[in-house]
Design an enzyme around this catalytic site. Structure first.
Site, short mmCIF file in Angstrom:
data_model
loop_
_atom_site.label_atom_id
_atom_site.label_comp_id
_atom_site.label_asym_id
_atom_site.label_seq_id
_atom_site.Cartn_x
_atom_site.Cartn_y
_atom_site.Cartn_z
N SER A 69 18.19 -12.39 -38.02
CA SER A 69 17.16 -11.98 -37.07
C SER A 69 16.66 -10.56 -37.28
O SER A 69 17.43 -9.65 -37.60
CB SER A 69 17.71 -12.09 -35.64
OG SER A 69 16.84 -11.48 -34.72
N GLU A 85 2.34 -22.69 -34.36
CA GLU A 85 2.19 -22.22 -35.73
C GLU A 85 1.26 -23.10 -36.55
O GLU A 85 0.77 -22.69 -37.60
CB GLU A 85 3.57 -22.16 -36.41
CG GLU A 85 3.59 -21.41 -37.72
CD GLU A 85 4.97 -21.33 -38.34
OE1 GLU A 85 5.08 -20.83 -39.48
OE2 GLU A 85 5.95 -21.77 -37.70
N GLY A 89 8.62 -29.13 -30.72
CA GLY A 89 9.16 -27.77 -30.62
C GLY A 89 8.65 -27.08 -29.38
O GLY A 89 8.29 -27.73 -28.39
N LEU A 90 8.58 -25.76 -29.43
CA LEU A 90 8.17 -25.03 -28.22
C LEU A 90 6.74 -25.37 -27.81
O LEU A 90 6.47 -25.62 -26.63
CB LEU A 90 8.32 -23.54 -28.43
CG LEU A 90 9.76 -23.04 -28.46
CD1 LEU A 90 9.80 -21.53 -28.66
CD2 LEU A 90 10.50 -23.41 -27.18
N ALA A 91 5.80 -25.39 -28.76
CA ALA A 91 4.42 -25.70 -28.41
C ALA A 91 4.28 -27.17 -28.02
O ALA A 91 3.71 -27.49 -26.97
CB ALA A 91 3.49 -25.36 -29.57
N ARG A 105 2.29 -11.49 -38.54
CA ARG A 105 2.81 -11.68 -37.18
C ARG A 105 3.87 -10.63 -36.87
O ARG A 105 4.79 -10.42 -37.65
CB ARG A 105 3.42 -13.07 -37.03
CG ARG A 105 4.04 -13.31 -35.65
CD ARG A 105 4.57 -14.71 -35.52
NE ARG A 105 5.71 -14.98 -36.36
CZ ARG A 105 6.97 -14.69 -36.03
NH1 ARG A 105 7.25 -14.09 -34.88
NH2 ARG A 105 7.96 -15.00 -36.85
N GLY A 136 4.92 -33.38 -32.59
CA GLY A 136 5.77 -32.19 -32.62
C GLY A 136 6.41 -31.98 -31.27
O GLY A 136 5.77 -32.14 -30.23
N HIS A 140 9.56 -12.38 -44.45
CA HIS A 140 10.50 -11.78 -43.50
C HIS A 140 11.47 -10.88 -44.25
O HIS A 140 12.06 -11.30 -45.25
CB HIS A 140 11.26 -12.88 -42.76
CG HIS A 140 11.92 -12.41 -41.50
ND1 HIS A 140 12.93 -11.48 -41.50
CD2 HIS A 140 11.70 -12.73 -40.21
CE1 HIS A 140 13.32 -11.26 -40.25
NE2 HIS A 140 12.58 -12.01 -39.45
N ARG A 170 6.92 -6.44 -40.36
CA ARG A 170 7.62 -7.20 -41.40
C ARG A 170 7.01 -7.05 -42.77
O ARG A 170 7.72 -6.96 -43.77
CB ARG A 170 7.65 -8.69 -41.00
CG ARG A 170 8.53 -8.93 -39.80
CD ARG A 170 8.46 -10.35 -39.33
NE ARG A 170 9.43 -10.56 -38.24
CZ ARG A 170 9.59 -11.70 -37.59
NH1 ARG A 170 8.84 -12.74 -37.91
NH2 ARG A 170 10.47 -11.80 -36.62
#
Length: 643
Positions: A284, A430, A42-44, A440, A40, A266, A331
């Site tokens: 968003s 995630e 992505g951000l992590a 979340r 992966g 969401h 949410r």
């Protein structure tokens, strides 16, 4: 098996500092001896690979996209939370910790959540140093805006493209290490199996998505940062490629899967427009900061031009039902209330299966109060996206939105070190069962991904390597490696040679997704879950009998790669329903219709204050339930009210 959280003791504000002080370290000269696989980008994953490479480890980073820049983190729009208190409105690390535990409906581990809040302040400094163009006030200070579930402004943002800008920051750090030779990238490469040797994660088996080549990669540590499993529902806000295969393969090798029924709906999504739509588009949550949510008070007005409906005939249901938070309720609360008004016949937009599934998100008041230019500066790219998809301009007419599957709070169980029950298998972002409990809060996904990647995994992986120090050699000739490669090839062969091929993988995926959305989606009940558990095995059996794969595995074949992902979604979907059926309470995004109070989720802390982690037994219908009890020393469980 006993689940051990391995969290430190003592005052919660000192636990992470204490843990780092007591951790083992690896000397710089020795780091070059260790190889780490990161799946992966992505951000992590990107942040972890970049940081581990900077520290001097040998890192292999895998992604199925053609570039790390295409990781799904890029789609996060609204912002990232941090307890900087720039607004001087009462925010603090403890307040962010409190809001996150409460927002998760008291189903998260306190130590992890506090660490996340504590590290949030460091993330902003790191990203600013990388050049992330956060919005700024007139005087040059970083700007903040409000988000759901909080009464303070703590969300940092870059217009409506925060995820993209944060990912570019991590990508630049990652590419620096690629150029330095500490990180080697493997794009268009999908992980299909975890290699476990003597109870330790020692590598992965991959398939090259261009050539079809199956090969093994070995290492001393494996990090999974492969995102969530929202695409199990087929229609979701996730990228089409997002899947659960890497995590599910680890689950089948012994890593418990925790809280799979905790999936997030969401509230701010463009409604479905057709039966054969392939995905949904997220608007968003930041839009709820200035937009007002409403529906007509009278059913006869639902098909009218919204601008023609007078103010007295508009039902601002979130503002009326939750005056303390208004449109900025969390949410799960906003989503369920949108469902309620649509079920009452007050939905707007075209009829879909006999019901109007949409509510208005109106910016007329914001434009009048702030001016169109200010609204354009804050949300211009989001408004443009909406207009391109729907043909309507939000500057002139209200948006139509409806809830959709988005984030997943469930995932592989990890301890305080983010390590699964398989030694050497770390899970970030995630893909793990997360710090968010049953729901979340908006703008916390980016926070968790970067906290895990930049600040937690580099420390805890170092502690693991420093504690273990010696490893048995593992190469391509090891029996466990050969067995894993053979298992992958056998699975691909089975998918490619169904006895009676009739339908593409998407045919079965669409059916599975519709079943899960109907029976295990925004609201669940015992009868529906039991029905799903009867139907999923039948559909899975039909899938293996009738899935049609054109071409071969010896080369580029998207039908084959999709079929493998759908096969894993079948087993995960079954586990989600089992988990939802067993959890006889409502909490956060898990809403059992039998357990509610005045339309709100009714928790049962006496019976269900634990993490439900499921162990693979070889039979997808009979997993073993493991429990990690949750204790709350600092935020006492209470009725979750936003009124």
């Amino acid at each position: 098996m006993e689940l051990r959280s391995n969290e430190p003791t003592g005052p919660i504000e000192q636990r992470w500092t204490k843990h780092k002080a007591e951790s083992k370290l690896v000397a710089p000269a020795n780091r070059r001896k260790y190889e780490i696989i990161v799946v992966g980008s992505g951000l992590a994953g990107g942040a972890a690979a970049a940081t581990l490479g900077e520290l001097g480890y040998k890192v292999k980073c895998f992604c199925f996209q053609d570039s790390p820049r295409r990781a799904h983190s890029i789609a996060a729009q609204g912002g990232i939370n941090a307890a900087k208190n720039y607004q001087n409105d009462g925010d603090s690390v403890f307040r962010l910790f409190y809001d996150t535990v409460k927002g998760g409906d008291f189903r998260a581990r306190e130590s992890n959540v506090y660490r996340l809040a504590e590290l949030s302040v460091n993330i902003i400094d790191q990203c600013v140093a990388q050049g992330v163009p956060f919005a700024r006030e007139y005087g040059g200070h970083l700007a903040n805006r409000s988000f759901g579930g909080a009464q303070v402004s703590r969300t940092f943002y870059a217009r409506g493209q925060t995820g993209q800008q944060l990912l570019l920051g991590a990508y630049s750090a990652l590419q620096r290490q690629v150029a330095a030779g500490t990180v080697k990238m493997y794009p268009r490469t999908e992980m299909l199996e975890l290699i476990v040797v003597d109870g330790e994660a020692r590598g992965i088996v991959t398939r090259n998505l261009i050539t079809g080549e199956v090969e093994a990669h070995t290492a001393h540590v494996v990090v999974l940062a492969t995102g969530g499993y929202g695409n199990v529902f087929y229609l979701s806000t996730n990228a089409k490629g997002s899947n659960c295969t890497a995590a599910w393969r680890a689950h089948r090798k012994g890593a418990p899967f925790a809280n799979p029924c905790f999936t997030q709906i969401h509230p701010t999504c463009i409604p479905q427009s057709g039966a054969y739509q392939s995905k949904l588009t997220l608007m968003s949550e930041s839009l709820r900061n200035d937009g007002r949510v409403w529906v007509p008070r009278k059913k006869e007005d639902c098909d009218k031009d919204p601008n023609s409906i007078p103010e007295k005939d508009r039902y601002y249901f979130l503002e009326e039902r939750y005056p303390a938070f208004g449109n900025l309720v969390p949410r799960d609360v906003a989503s369920r209330n949108a469902m309620y008004v649509c079920n009452d016949g007050l939905g707007v937009g075209p009829m879909v299966e006999g019901q109007r599934r949409g509510v208005y998100l109106d910016f007329a008041d914001a434009i009048k109060r702030l001016g169109e230019q200010t609204v354009r500066e804050r949300y211009g790219n989001l408004f443009e996206m909406y207009q391109r998809i729907t043909g309507d301009s939000p500057y002139n007419t209200p948006m139509r939105i409806y809830p959709a599957i988005h984030y997943t709070m469930g995932g592989l169980w990890v301890d305080y070190n983010l390590m699964s029950t398989i030694d050497g298998l770390f899970v970030g972002g995630e893909a793990n069962f997360s710090d968010h409990g049953a729901n979340r809060l908006g703008a916390s996904a980016l926070m968790q991904g970067l906290a895990d990647g930049y600040f937690i995994l580099p420390f805890t992986i170092g502690n693991y390597l420093g504690t273990k120090r010696s490893f048995k050699p593992v190469d391509g000739d090891h029996p466990a490696v050969k067995d894993a490669v053979a298992e992958v090839k056998s699975r691909l062969e089975r998918l490619s040679n169904a006895p009676d091929p009739k339908h593409a993988p998407e045919y079965f995926h669409r059916k599975l997704g519709a079943l899960l959305w109907d029976k295990c989606g925004m609201a669940r009940n015992k009868a529906g879950l039991e029905e799903a558990l009867r139907e999923i095995p039948k559909l899975r059996e039909q899938f293996y009998r009738e899935v049609k794969i054109t071409g071969t595995g010896e080369g580029f074949n998207q039908a084959l790669e999709r079929a493998g992902r759908v096969a894993d979604f079948f087993e995960l979907g079954e586990l989600m329903c089992l988990d939802a059926l067993h959890r006889e309470e409502s909490c956060g995004g898990h809403f059992r219709e039998e357990y509610q109070e005045d339309g709100e989720a009714a928790r049962d802390d006496e019976k269900f204050s634990y993490v439900a982690a499921w162990q693979w037994t070889g039979d997808s219908s009979k997993p073993q339930l493991l429990k990690e009890p949750l204790t709350f020393e600092y935020v006492k469980p209470a009725k979750r009210s936003y009124k």
